[in-house]
Enzyme design. Structure first.
Site: not given
Length: 266
Positions: A49, A60
Site C-alpha cells: 500500500e 492516521d
C-alpha cells in the site's frame, strides 16, 4: 481480474495469511520511499500500500501523520505517487494506493483511475469514502479494472458490512479498533469478531489493520484473517536511523519478522 485478490489467494494456498505493508510516498525522501517499498517486497510483503500524503489525515496516528507531513513539505504530490506505483508494481507485487478521497476528487476521479491503471496499480484503498457515497469512484474503478477497498470498523452495523462486502473488490479492510493507526501492545479484541461478522456478511477476503507491530501480533491476526496490514511499525523502522542504508536494513528486518509471523500462524 483482481491482482490483490490473487495474491491473497496464493498466500492462502500456501496455508498462511498475506502480508500487506503500508508506506507513505515521499518519506523520508521520494527516492527512499520507493526503495523501501521494494525492500519490503524482497523481505516478504505480498501486497504494498503506497500512501498518498494528505494534509488532513483523520485516520492516521502520529507516526504516519508526521511522515506524510514531511513528505508534503518536501513537495510530494499525486504525480509522484503514481510514478512510485509504476516502480513498485514492477516488482510483481500488487500495489495499491491508500488515500483520502479529496485528492482523488481534485485530481479528477476518472483521470485518477486511468492514470493509476496505466501505472500498473492494482487499485485504491479509500480511508474516508463509504460505498453509498462512492458512485463516481466505483464506476471509474470498474471501468479501469481496479480494486475498490473500503474500510470498516468494529462499530459498523451488519447492514453496512454487507453493503461494503458487496461493493468492494480485492478485500475488505477491517480496522481492528476504533481509533487511528499506530503500534499497540495488543491488537484490539474486536478484530476477530469483526472478521467473523464480515464473512457472515459475504466478504470473501478480509484483511486486518491498525495496531499490528510485531511478528507475534501478525501471527495472532493471521490465524483468523486473510491478510495482515502493517504501517506504523514499518514507518518507525524506516525512521530509526538518519543513515539511509541502516534505515532500509531496519525496515527489511521488521518486514522479515512480520512475514515469519504470518507464515507460522497456521
Amino acid at each position: 481480474m483482481s491482482l490483490t485478490a490473487a495474491a491473497i489467494d496464493a498466500a492462502r494456498a500456501e496455508g498462511r495469511a498475506a502480508l500487506i505493508i503500508y508506506l507513505p510516498v515521499g518519506y523520508p525522501t521520494l527516492e527512499l520511499s520507493v526503495e523501501a517499498a521494494k525492500r519490503a517486497v524482497a523481505a516478504g510483503a505480498d501486497v504494498i500500500e503506497l500512501g498518498l500524503p494528505y494534509s488532513d489525515p483523520g485516520m492516521d496516528g502520529p507516526v504516519i501523520e508526521a511522515a506524510a507531513g514531511r513528505a508534503l513539505a518536501q513537495g510530494t504530490r499525486t504525480r509522484d505517487v503514481l510514478a512510485a506505483v509504476s516502480e513498485v508494481a514492477a516488482t510483481g507485487a500488487p500495489t495499491l494506493v491508500m488515500t483520502y478521497y479529496n485528492p482523488v476528487f481534485r485530481y479528477g476521479v476518472d483521470r485518477f483511475a486511468a492514470d493509476l491503471a496505466a501505472a500498473g496499480g492494482a487499485g485504491l484503498i479509500t480511508a474516508d469514502l463509504i460505498p453509498d457515497e462512492a458512485g463516481d469512484w466505483v464506476a471509474a474503478a470498474d471501468g479501469h479494472d481496479l480494486d475498490k477497498v473500503f474500510v470498516v470498523a468494529p462499530s459498523s452495523t451488519d447492514a453496512r458490512l454487507a453493503m461494503t462486502a458487496a461493493a468492494g473488490r480485492g478485500f475488505v479492510y477491517a480496522a481492528s479498533t476504533m481509533g487511528v493507526t499506530g503500534t499497540r501492545a495488543s491488537v484490539g479484541v474486536a478484530a476477530h469478531s469483526l472478521v467473523t461478522r464480515l464473512r457472515d456478511a459475504g466478504a470473501e477476503r478480509v484483511c486486518v489493520g491498525l495496531g499490528v507491530s510485531t511478528g507475534a501480533q501478525a501471527a495472532e491476526v493471521a490465524r483468523y484473517a486473510d491478510g495482515v496490514i502493517v504501517g506504523s511499525a514499518v514507518v518507525k523502522a524506516l525512521s530509526s536511523s538518519p543513515d539511509p542504508q541502516t534505515a532500509l536494513e531496519a525496515l527489511s528486518t521488521i518486514v522479515g519478522e512480520l512475514a515469519a509471523g504470518v507464515g507460522a500462524s497456521r
